[in-house]
Every structure is written in C-alpha cells, then in structure tokens.
Design a protein around this motif. Structure first.
Motif, mmCIF file in Angstrom:
data_model
loop_
_atom_site.group_PDB
_atom_site.id
_atom_site.type_symbol
_atom_site.label_atom_id
_atom_site.label_comp_id
_atom_site.label_asym_id
_atom_site.label_seq_id
_atom_site.Cartn_x
_atom_site.Cartn_y
_atom_site.Cartn_z
ATOM 1 N N ASP A 299 61.986 2.068 16.959
ATOM 2 C CA ASP A 299 62.597 0.941 17.656
ATOM 3 C C ASP A 299 64.055 0.736 17.241
ATOM 4 O OD1 ASP A 299 60.221 0.505 18.987
ATOM 5 O OD2 ASP A 299 59.602 -1.164 17.714
ATOM 6 N N ALA A 300 64.378 0.985 15.986
ATOM 7 C CA ALA A 300 65.767 0.848 15.521
ATOM 8 C C ALA A 300 66.666 1.862 16.232
ATOM 9 C CB ALA A 300 65.845 1.022 14.011
ATOM 10 N N ILE A 301 66.178 3.074 16.378
ATOM 11 C CA ILE A 301 66.966 4.099 17.082
ATOM 12 C C ILE A 301 67.172 3.697 18.535
ATOM 13 C CG2 ILE A 301 66.927 6.479 17.935
ATOM 14 C CD1 ILE A 301 65.525 7.225 15.293
ATOM 15 N N ILE A 302 66.098 3.284 19.198
ATOM 16 C CA ILE A 302 66.188 2.871 20.603
ATOM 17 C C ILE A 302 67.132 1.681 20.755
ATOM 18 C CG2 ILE A 302 64.868 1.913 22.551
ATOM 19 C CD1 ILE A 302 64.376 4.922 21.960
ATOM 20 N N PHE A 303 67.042 0.724 19.841
ATOM 21 C CA PHE A 303 67.896 -0.459 19.877
ATOM 22 C C PHE A 303 69.366 -0.063 19.778
ATOM 23 C CE2 PHE A 303 69.899 -4.118 17.650
ATOM 24 C CZ PHE A 303 69.687 -5.093 18.610
ATOM 25 N N ILE A 304 69.704 0.777 18.817
ATOM 26 C CA ILE A 304 71.099 1.189 18.627
ATOM 27 C C ILE A 304 71.562 2.049 19.802
ATOM 28 C CG2 ILE A 304 72.665 2.523 17.168
ATOM 29 C CD1 ILE A 304 70.910 1.546 14.763
ATOM 30 N N LYS A 305 70.714 2.960 20.269
ATOM 31 C CA LYS A 305 71.089 3.795 21.425
ATOM 32 C C LYS A 305 71.318 2.949 22.675
ATOM 33 C CE LYS A 305 69.357 8.346 20.268
ATOM 34 N NZ LYS A 305 68.499 9.457 20.658
ATOM 35 N N SER A 306 70.566 1.843 22.819
ATOM 36 C CA SER A 306 70.776 0.978 23.993
ATOM 37 C C SER A 306 72.161 0.340 23.955
ATOM 38 C CB SER A 306 69.682 -0.086 24.086
ATOM 39 O OG SER A 306 69.872 -1.103 23.124
ATOM 40 N N LEU A 307 72.669 0.042 22.772
ATOM 41 C CA LEU A 307 74.021 -0.501 22.638
ATOM 42 C C LEU A 307 75.067 0.533 23.048
ATOM 43 C CD1 LEU A 307 73.595 -2.314 19.207
ATOM 44 C CD2 LEU A 307 73.602 -3.373 21.485
ATOM 45 N N VAL A 308 74.794 1.794 22.745
ATOM 46 C CA VAL A 308 75.693 2.884 23.155
ATOM 47 C C VAL A 308 75.586 3.096 24.665
ATOM 48 C CG1 VAL A 308 76.186 5.351 22.931
ATOM 49 C CG2 VAL A 308 75.652 3.990 20.893
ATOM 50 N N ASP A 309 74.358 3.145 25.179
ATOM 51 C CA ASP A 309 74.152 3.362 26.615
ATOM 52 C C ASP A 309 74.803 2.268 27.458
ATOM 53 O OD1 ASP A 309 72.707 5.645 26.036
ATOM 54 O OD2 ASP A 309 70.744 4.703 26.354
ATOM 55 N N ASP A 310 74.787 1.045 26.957
ATOM 56 C CA ASP A 310 75.393 -0.077 27.667
ATOM 57 C C ASP A 310 76.889 -0.215 27.392
ATOM 58 O OD1 ASP A 310 72.906 -0.622 28.713
ATOM 59 O OD2 ASP A 310 72.483 -2.271 27.336
ATOM 60 N N ARG A 311 77.445 0.736 26.681
ATOM 61 C CA ARG A 311 78.883 0.791 26.359
ATOM 62 C C ARG A 311 79.371 -0.439 25.591
ATOM 63 N NH1 ARG A 311 80.814 5.298 28.909
ATOM 64 N NH2 ARG A 311 79.665 5.972 30.734
#
Length: 105
Positions: free
Chosen positions: A26-38
C-alpha cells in the motif's frame, strides 16, 4: 512515539489506511499515485526521518525510495516521515498503518 503532524492544516492532503499485511504494498501504491497524479516526481529528493528507532536522516530520490520502502515500513516499528527537499511536501507512514500526504503553500 513522536508527536504527529496535524495534516488538517496542510493543503492537497490525501489519507489512506492500510492493514498490517499490506502496508508495504500500500505504501508503494500510495507514493506511485502521487507520481501518477503529477503531484510528485520520481526524481524528487526526499529526506527520510523516523521518530524513535532511527537516529539519522537519509536522502533518496523518490524512485529509489520505492525500492526500499517495503523494508522500512515492515521492519522498523515507528512513524516514517518523508520530507521533500523543497520543504513543501510531506508523506507520513504511521506506526498505525495510516499514510498521509500534504503540501504547504
């Protein structure tokens, strides 16, 4: 444990609750979502600071941090703070398996 940051006073906040079995994923997904959303970039410099068991701060590129965050959150029982080097963004991964993100104007 250390004193928690009041994320309600920050802008652009996000909140995710995880269970112990999935916290590293979940931590990886959470951080990647911040990148994906720019909101964040893979090459953003972040400073990792713990609140009790680690005595040092460590600087990583956000992309490199994604490779070690599973170890950090599962093996070090403390709050984990990821302060962006521009001092305008912060991620908290708490000992209670809550993840929060906020920006400062």
């Amino acid at each position: 444990m250390g004193e928690r940051i009041d994320f309600s006073k920050l802008n652009n906040t996000r909140f995710v609750e995880s269970d112990q079995g999935n916290i590293s994923f979940d931590a990886i997904i959470f951080i990647k979502s911040l990148v994906d959303d720019r909101i964040c970039w893979e090459n953003d410099a972040v400073i990792y600071i713990g609140d009790s068991l680690t005595n040092n701060g460590y600087e990583f590129d956000l992309n490199d941090l994604l490779k070690i965050i599973p170890f950090i959150v599962t093996e070090i029982p403390q709050h984990h703070y990821l302060l962006f080097k521009d001092l305008k963004k912060i991620i908290l991964i708490s000992f209670e398996n809550v993840m929060e993100f906020g920006t400062i104007k």
